[in-house]
Design a protein around this motif. Sequence first.
Motif, PDB file in Angstrom:
ATOM      1  N   LEU A 107      52.348  58.885  28.002  1.00  0.00           N
ATOM      2  CA  LEU A 107      52.405  57.182  27.920  1.00  0.00           C
ATOM      3  C   LEU A 107      52.545  56.716  26.616  1.00  0.00           C
ATOM      4  O   LEU A 107      51.751  57.191  25.724  1.00  0.00           O
ATOM      5  CB  LEU A 107      51.249  56.758  28.604  1.00  0.00           C
ATOM      6  CG  LEU A 107      51.042  56.683  30.008  1.00  0.00           C
ATOM      7  CD1 LEU A 107      49.620  55.968  30.388  1.00  0.00           C
ATOM      8  CD2 LEU A 107      52.023  56.043  30.911  1.00  0.00           C
ATOM      9  N   ILE A 108      53.586  56.193  26.219  1.00  0.00           N
ATOM     10  CA  ILE A 108      54.042  55.871  24.896  1.00  0.00           C
ATOM     11  C   ILE A 108      53.933  54.365  24.747  1.00  0.00           C
ATOM     12  O   ILE A 108      54.884  53.675  25.421  1.00  0.00           O
ATOM     13  CB  ILE A 108      55.233  56.414  24.257  1.00  0.00           C
ATOM     14  CG1 ILE A 108      55.324  57.993  24.466  1.00  0.00           C
ATOM     15  CG2 ILE A 108      55.754  56.289  22.919  1.00  0.00           C
ATOM     16  CD1 ILE A 108      56.625  58.685  24.366  1.00  0.00           C
TER      17      ILE A 108
ATOM     18  N   PHE B 153      57.017  50.244  34.171  1.00  0.00           N
ATOM     19  CA  PHE B 153      56.982  51.862  34.204  1.00  0.00           C
ATOM     20  C   PHE B 153      55.789  51.898  35.319  1.00  0.00           C
ATOM     21  O   PHE B 153      54.976  51.288  35.514  1.00  0.00           O
ATOM     22  CB  PHE B 153      56.325  52.568  32.863  1.00  0.00           C
ATOM     23  CG  PHE B 153      55.740  53.785  33.191  1.00  0.00           C
ATOM     24  CD1 PHE B 153      56.729  54.833  33.275  1.00  0.00           C
ATOM     25  CD2 PHE B 153      54.408  54.287  33.240  1.00  0.00           C
ATOM     26  CE1 PHE B 153      56.350  56.090  33.459  1.00  0.00           C
ATOM     27  CE2 PHE B 153      53.868  55.374  33.758  1.00  0.00           C
ATOM     28  CZ  PHE B 153      54.939  56.406  33.965  1.00  0.00           C
TER      29      PHE B 153
ATOM     30  N   SER C 249      51.546  48.054  33.059  1.00  0.00           N
ATOM     31  CA  SER C 249      52.569  49.120  33.740  1.00  0.00           C
ATOM     32  C   SER C 249      51.622  49.463  35.228  1.00  0.00           C
ATOM     33  O   SER C 249      50.547  48.902  35.237  1.00  0.00           O
ATOM     34  CB  SER C 249      52.734  50.314  33.322  1.00  0.00           C
ATOM     35  OG  SER C 249      51.411  51.081  32.731  1.00  0.00           O
TER      36      SER C 249
ATOM     37  N   THR D  39      61.065  64.053  24.573  1.00  0.00           N
ATOM     38  CA  THR D  39      59.732  64.600  24.563  1.00  0.00           C
ATOM     39  C   THR D  39      60.075  66.085  24.131  1.00  0.00           C
ATOM     40  O   THR D  39      60.859  66.599  24.646  1.00  0.00           O
ATOM     41  CB  THR D  39      59.009  64.393  25.703  1.00  0.00           C
ATOM     42  OG1 THR D  39      58.693  63.017  25.860  1.00  0.00           O
ATOM     43  CG2 THR D  39      57.731  65.460  25.715  1.00  0.00           C
TER      44      THR D  39
ATOM     45  N   ASN E 118      56.502  53.259  27.519  1.00  0.00           N
ATOM     46  CA  ASN E 118      57.464  54.266  27.850  1.00  0.00           C
ATOM     47  C   ASN E 118      58.781  53.417  27.867  1.00  0.00           C
ATOM     48  O   ASN E 118      59.677  53.752  29.081  1.00  0.00           O
ATOM     49  CB  ASN E 118      57.332  54.847  29.216  1.00  0.00           C
ATOM     50  CG  ASN E 118      56.205  55.963  29.196  1.00  0.00           C
ATOM     51  OD1 ASN E 118      55.776  56.163  28.063  1.00  0.00           O
ATOM     52  ND2 ASN E 118      55.804  56.638  30.078  1.00  0.00           N
TER      53      ASN E 118
ATOM     54  N   PRO F  85      62.314  56.620  30.199  1.00  0.00           N
ATOM     55  CA  PRO F  85      63.383  56.508  28.857  1.00  0.00           C
ATOM     56  C   PRO F  85      64.584  55.848  29.601  1.00  0.00           C
ATOM     57  O   PRO F  85      64.914  55.592  30.378  1.00  0.00           O
ATOM     58  CB  PRO F  85      63.429  58.007  28.716  1.00  0.00           C
ATOM     59  CG  PRO F  85      62.523  58.951  29.310  1.00  0.00           C
ATOM     60  CD  PRO F  85      62.095  58.167  30.237  1.00  0.00           C
TER      61      PRO F  85
END
Length: 582
Positions: free
Chosen positions: A159-160, A201, A296, A55, A186, A2
């Motif tokens: 994992l976003i 990431f 990533s 989260t 992320n 983040p």
Amino acid sequence: MPLAIQDFFVPLLFFSSIASAATVEHVFQVKNVVVKPLCKEQMIPTVNGSLPGPTINVREGDTLVVHVINNSTYNITIHWHGVFQLKSPWMDGANMISQCPIQPHNNFTYRFDITGQEGTLLWHAHVVNLRATLHGALIIRPRLGRPYPFPKPYKEVPLIFEQWWDVNIELLNLQPAPICDAYLINGLAGDSYPCSENRMFKLKVVQGKTYLLRIINAALNTHLFFTIADHNVTVVSVDAAYTTPYVSDVMILTPGQTVDALLTADQPIGMYYMSISPYISANSLAPVPPGHDIRSLIVYEGAKSTASPSMSLLPSGTNAIPTAHRFSSNITSLVGGPYWTPVPEHVDENMFVTMGLGLDPCPPETTCNGPLGQHIAGSFNNRTFVMPETISLQEAYFYNISGVYTDDFPDQPPMKFDYANFSVRTESDYEMMFPERKTSIKTLKFNSTVEIIVQNTGIISPESHPMHLHGFNFYVLGYGFGNYDPIRDARKLNLVNPQMHNTVGVPPGGWVVLRFIANNPGAWMFHCHMDAHLPYGIIMVFIVENGPTPETSLQPPPSNLPQCTHDPTIYESPTTNVDLSS
């Protein structure tokens, strides 16, 4: 990882007298901040100053309480994507359906129970385009003492996947919407983009250990392929519904879908790229994303920093559609697993719904950029959904207020035609391109079983659409291409162990067959989860009637439910600078 977080409130847990149940409490401070993920500073709305947002971790059976304080310049709601909201339909967060928006300098508290589901979901804003930056993971673990139905992982890793625009978020409302400038994993763009080469990431792993990847596609408009160089993964859940373990080297996620997958670090010590790339299913009218992969990194413990990471090829071109279809159609449910219920055999409501894009007439003396010089419109059985403006639809239903919607959504399209291969040959064909604009809903009896055949049309563009149903999971009995054949295709449906979803990708120029039990009273959206298509009106609403007891009936709304006003949606408010270089 983040971005820098400001005004972050540590979640509070209040344990109740019920074994393994707790109250999990968060504060969401929504405010505008200035960020710089690429080369340009950009002001965006965030929750607690981070991208992605915080989260939320809960266990099945917990009560979640989220205090939303809106210090941004936007009207907002927060939708808890995939949460059933049993007995709490006012908490669904669907703008103008379950509530009016939270206006700037106002607040609202969401409170609801998490029951009957485990796995990875997401929360996001449900006002058009704001979920580009207002989103985060919602992770539901089993109650204390209850194991996963798969080997316990060494670690769990969210994992976003996100889209990024170097423009003000208001400009995303243009038709067509602008092309995104990057993708993020992320919150980081990685080495595929300028000014981001050193911000990627990185997942550090220990050789021989197994990791649970909680994967979320939070992108606004794009299906995404995901793969890990030289590694397979084992899918164990989709949309917080357990699956038969399925081994794959590539997966596809539509906007709003989630996948839980086990990754075993079983390769030689080194570094390996995790990559995403857009799935372009047709000549899409949604914004076309950047053409290169977004990466990533998996870094094995003991790997040399000078080693060159291993790469893998992602599907593209002619192999993209069959690759996506192979992954999507091969998933099956874990029969006998937690919360599995057999497919209901008797169907009370049969619906055949054509879905896709149409046209809306261009106003006189105006230039429109859509096909044939018209505006683009959504089409559901030749209806374009028009959002209520003065009161939420669920309030209008509860208080029996007339004039807000009509209870006449059709079970069939107004005429039969070659849905997947549409062409204009007659005057009626041309008229089919212009759906009727209307706020129409479909009423369902409590506990009725509903089957929906969703037929993708080629009226404008036969692209894949991710269809999301609020308030329910549905069985996906089958996928196919072309026009659905009720004799030939019905024999192929899976009634034994079909996958369950809250969001499903309808194949380009194809169909899906869905079935669900309407056991949740309230007003529930069914819509395309590409935000570029939300203002077009690819939306319908089911209203589920009350059951026989107070426990199965829609209760009055909370006294502090936000109310609608006619004030502008943008107000002055302070902004905060956030340094993204860390």
